[in-house]
Design an enzyme around this catalytic site. Sequence first.
Site, short mmCIF file in Angstrom:
data_model
loop_
_atom_site.label_atom_id
_atom_site.label_comp_id
_atom_site.label_asym_id
_atom_site.label_seq_id
_atom_site.Cartn_x
_atom_site.Cartn_y
_atom_site.Cartn_z
N PHE A 24 -16.39 -30.29 -17.83
CA PHE A 24 -15.62 -30.91 -16.75
C PHE A 24 -15.95 -30.19 -15.44
CE2 PHE A 24 -11.83 -30.97 -14.03
CZ PHE A 24 -11.66 -32.34 -13.88
N TYR A 26 -15.14 -29.96 -11.26
CA TYR A 26 -14.11 -30.33 -10.28
C TYR A 26 -14.50 -29.91 -8.86
CZ TYR A 26 -13.28 -25.42 -10.96
OH TYR A 26 -13.49 -24.07 -11.06
N GLY A 27 -15.62 -29.15 -8.73
CA GLY A 27 -16.07 -28.69 -7.41
C GLY A 27 -17.48 -29.22 -7.18
N GLU A 99 -22.75 -20.58 -12.26
CA GLU A 99 -21.31 -20.32 -12.11
C GLU A 99 -20.97 -18.83 -12.32
OE1 GLU A 99 -19.37 -22.77 -11.03
OE2 GLU A 99 -21.07 -24.13 -11.08
C1 SIN Z 1 -16.97 -26.85 -10.78
O1 SIN Z 1 -17.51 -27.57 -9.95
O2 SIN Z 1 -16.47 -27.35 -11.82
C2 SIN Z 1 -16.91 -25.36 -10.66
C3 SIN Z 1 -16.91 -24.84 -9.27
C4 SIN Z 1 -18.18 -25.09 -8.50
O3 SIN Z 1 -19.27 -24.83 -9.02
O4 SIN Z 1 -18.09 -25.56 -7.37
#
Ligand code: SIN
Length: 189
Positions: A24, A26-27, A99
């Site tokens: 999943f 989210y960013g 990450e």
């Molecule tokens: C994500 O996108 O799920 C983690 C945070 C990012 O890499 O911006």
Amino acid sequence: MSHNTIELNRQQQPLDHLESVWLFGYGSLIYKADFPYLQRRPARIHGWQRRFWQGSHDHRGTPQAPGRVATLVPVEDAHCAGMAYEVTPDVFEHLDHREKNGYLRFFTPFEWLDGGGSVEGLVYVANASNAAWLGEADEQEIARHIARSEGPSGKNSEYLLRLAEALREIDEQDDHVFAIERELRRLMV
Ligand code: SIN
């Protein structure tokens, strides 16, 4: 906890025995899928809220001048929509590296936004105990911080603006992200 989480993620969550894994995002993982995936679907998770409280030393800032990027904080009754990807376990070699700046992955259920049902998959979250954590600030302060930050992956403002756009595409009303976006656009004129 060190902000480099590559080894911790490998040790705590080995994945090699699995044929495929859902992830999943989210960013930046919503709008920048720089990895092969089998399929992707919009999804949401419960009990988490997106916040620009994590420092970025390696993508949208530097160790001397970290940028601000998204993480999730636990909030009862909250939900967070994003994009889920089904990937083969070898893809986590790349994802753990991408990450590595404080994010730990763990399994959690996601609910599909494009149909009923749910699945268990991984999500990367950076919590307050990681060395790159910046913590809470109001949205005006976060926008000022983002406006002046840049790192090897580009301007911090690009991260925020592309995320806001991607959230609109999946009809996610995220007041925190959109308030930072408004302030950032005001600062950028
Ligand atoms: C994500 O996108 O799920 C983690 C945070 C990012 O890499 O911006």
